[in-house]
Design a protein around this motif. Sequence first.
Motif, PDB file in Angstrom:
ATOM      1  N   GLY A  60       0.802  -1.211   0.000  1.00 27.33           N
ATOM      2  CA  GLY A  60       0.000   0.000   0.000  1.00 27.33           C
ATOM      3  C   GLY A  60       0.833   1.258   0.000  1.00 27.33           C
ATOM      4  O   GLY A  60       0.333   2.341   0.338  1.00 27.33           O
ATOM      5  N   ARG A  61       2.092   1.147  -0.390  1.00 27.74           N
ATOM      6  CA  ARG A  61       3.004   2.291  -0.453  1.00 27.74           C
ATOM      7  C   ARG A  61       3.619   2.349  -1.850  1.00 27.74           C
ATOM      8  O   ARG A  61       3.635   1.359  -2.567  1.00 27.74           O
ATOM      9  N   ARG A 108      -0.354  -1.795   6.712  1.00 28.36           N
ATOM     10  CA  ARG A 108      -0.530  -0.890   5.590  1.00 28.36           C
ATOM     11  C   ARG A 108      -0.937   0.500   6.082  1.00 28.36           C
ATOM     12  O   ARG A 108      -1.373   0.656   7.230  1.00 28.36           O
ATOM     13  N   PRO A 109      -0.775   1.514   5.235  1.00 28.41           N
ATOM     14  CA  PRO A 109      -1.163   2.871   5.654  1.00 28.41           C
ATOM     15  C   PRO A 109      -2.610   2.984   6.109  1.00 28.41           C
ATOM     16  O   PRO A 109      -2.933   3.834   6.933  1.00 28.41           O
ATOM     17  N   ASP A 110      -3.510   2.109   5.583  1.00 23.58           N
ATOM     18  CA  ASP A 110      -4.913   2.170   6.007  1.00 23.58           C
ATOM     19  C   ASP A 110      -5.170   1.421   7.308  1.00 23.58           C
ATOM     20  O   ASP A 110      -6.309   1.309   7.752  1.00 23.58           O
ATOM     21  N   GLY A 111      -4.088   0.880   7.902  1.00 25.50           N
ATOM     22  CA  GLY A 111      -4.219   0.184   9.168  1.00 25.50           C
ATOM     23  C   GLY A 111      -4.437  -1.303   9.064  1.00 25.50           C
ATOM     24  O   GLY A 111      -4.373  -2.021  10.067  1.00 25.50           O
ATOM     25  N   SER A 112      -4.710  -1.819   7.862  1.00 18.80           N
ATOM     26  CA  SER A 112      -4.924  -3.251   7.693  1.00 18.80           C
ATOM     27  C   SER A 112      -3.599  -3.991   7.810  1.00 18.80           C
ATOM     28  O   SER A 112      -2.526  -3.449   7.551  1.00 18.80           O
TER      29      SER A 112
END
Length: 809
Positions: A334-335, A380-384
């Motif tokens: 996710g980056r 991941r940046p979304d917290g997942s």
Amino acid sequence: MTLHRLLARQLKQFLSGTFTFQAFMDAVNQAYQAADQDRNMLERSLELSSQELLHANSEMRAMVQAFPDIFFLLRSDGTILACKGGNLTDFYLPSRRLIGKRIQDIPMGQVGEQFADAIQSIQTGKPLVSLEYVLEESDQATWYEARLVPECEGQILVIVRNISERKRSEDRFRRLLEAAPDAMVIADSAGQVVLVNSQAERLFGYERKDVLGQPVEVLVPERFRHGHAFNRRDYSRNPRVRGMRAGLDLYGLRKDGTEFPVEVSLSPLETDEGVFTMSAIRDITDRKQAELTLRESEERFRQLAENIQQVFWMTTPDKNTMLYISPAYEAIWGRTRASLYASPRDWLDAIHPEDRGRVLHAALTKQETGEYHEEYRIIRPDGSVRWIEDRAFPIREASGTIYRLIGIADDITEQKQLAEQFRQSQKMETVGQLAGGIAHDFNNMLTVIIGQSMLLLSKHDLQRAHRNKVEQIKETGERAAALTKQLLTFSRRQVLQPIVLDLNRVISHAEQLVRRLLGEDIILQTILQPNLGPIKVDPGQLDQVILNLAINARDAMLQGGSLTIETANMVLEQADADRPLDVLPGSYVMLAVSDTGCGMDAETKARIFEPFFTTKERGKGTGLGLSIVYGVVKQNGGFIQLSSTLNQGSTFKIYLPMTQDRMAVSAGHPQLEPLLKGTETILLVEDQDDVRAFTETVLEEYGYTVLVARDGSEARGLSDTYEGVIHLLVTDVVMPGESGPKVAEQLACDRPDIKLLYISGYTEENIIRHGVLDHAVTLLEKPYTPTVLAREVRKVLDSFPLRSSHANI
């Protein structure tokens, strides 16, 4: 007569004054004196010029004598007029004997003919003629070069030079050219080929004689010749050494017309005839093919690296520079790749804090040994959170030094989930087998307890005090039977009688009961999608699922709240993230039950479907409610998902497959209870003594003749010896030795009209196909009461013979 100028000058001076004889004589005398003075000056001047000339001639003579070349002055016919310098004995004769001879007549083998041809060429007007010849003496060859130049009055100047050393140098040069690994081509200042080696012959397919004297462009493809000639002239103006330069697409042309890629280096050669150009030409066809193969390989690798789902990465050994990261990194992490190139430490920062230290230590100690193989979590940046499997390998130089680290990182989140699902499934299956086994044994005992209790209660002469105790025994047995039924439901060993249902209608019918269960402080809301697809399930089980979920939600909302029951049609595709890996894509009906209760933590969610697991106080729950829901859903081919957040509530989503079968139509009038007694002969096969005795007693009380066997062997013996008709076989399913279906199959061979009733504490795959009762088989579940037993026996006896049922067992 003209006077001498000196005398005229003196007379002019004398006559300009007073004329006297003496003056006249003086003038004449002065004129003679002036004449003498002029003569003396002239004689001195002539004397000096002669000396200088003699001196210059002497110097010229010395230079000619010292010069290594030989000079001949010839008449137009070749007669030697004079000869100077060099070693005249090279002509086999001393110089005094050469004068007067024709140079072409001197005995020098075939050389005379060469001189004769050269003299003839001069006579035709050529300004310069050169020739080379060799003289041999005492097995030693000496090479000469002669140049003929026309002089005045038809004379010819011949300059002869010994070029043996030059020839030896040229020979050494030729041998060097022949030894060169590349094709060597030498061209003069006009671009004419003057020398090639054998490698050039092989490379271009020409013989030397075919290419010598030809423009060097004959070795260049037609489309490049104009440019090549321009570049050659430019090089001639500024000759310098130029090595083979990569990146230039140069091509050679063979004699057969084929082209091939080449590399060329240029070197200037200083010669007497000007600056020549030496070209070293290398065929790079194999290298070009190797480069093409490498590029194709790199392109295949690039396509592979950029299209595989795994992340391919490459770093320096110190991990400070990210050399390559494939596009899958952006999808999994996710980056952006750019951020990782800019800051390679982002890889470490993305690792879950609980795993970071372990992974960092492994990366620093194991990647250079090739032993690095780690599983870790990333955030991941979304917290997942995703699970990663990462492997690394060192790339070494020929010396063994590691100069690259490469690796493959794969997203194994789904595998982890599948493994966890499989582990949970195995655990539930193990517990289910245990529960089913316990339920089977309990049902055998409960059959006797409940059955004998009911037989006692049917006695009219039973004392009231005893009757109350027997009633208590029966009720306790029935509660125990309900518990074993729940265990069978969880273990998916309960007999199903599915019909096609509308889930919305089932929920509407159960709504009032659910409201009573929830109480006044919990609000019930239903959101039912119209035109809901049909499902095929056991209606009793479906009611049990709805009630158990409602009770679980009620117990999670002690302070009140809201409960929402929702239905919807769902189509799960192959790529849907919501679809568990062990569930087939297709059309499903979704039942969602959501509450606003206390929610669950991760540990509770991991165990929520385990039997006997409960978060309630001791004595306030069996821990079977949700495990029964799980078993029912699985037995009907569906799956269940749970999402819950502590202190925010929970949502259970149940997916049941849609069916193409038509909706069941209920009968218009209830069926009358048949008469339960009969006089037929029944063969009873049961391995449990107490169950066998109880069943025999009940059947005999209802008027039947009963033949009793404890296993298949006794049953076959009774069938063989009994001469009358055996109307019905009542057999347990699971018995030591031969199973009930096996006994039924054997008896049907001799008694094809015999009817069949199975009794069992739980079902087996040879009777239950995929958890659904075969319509050709009648099964009576334990524990059963005397009335239920009599009803099922009568129903089977009154039915048509079902010979096919024996074949299907």
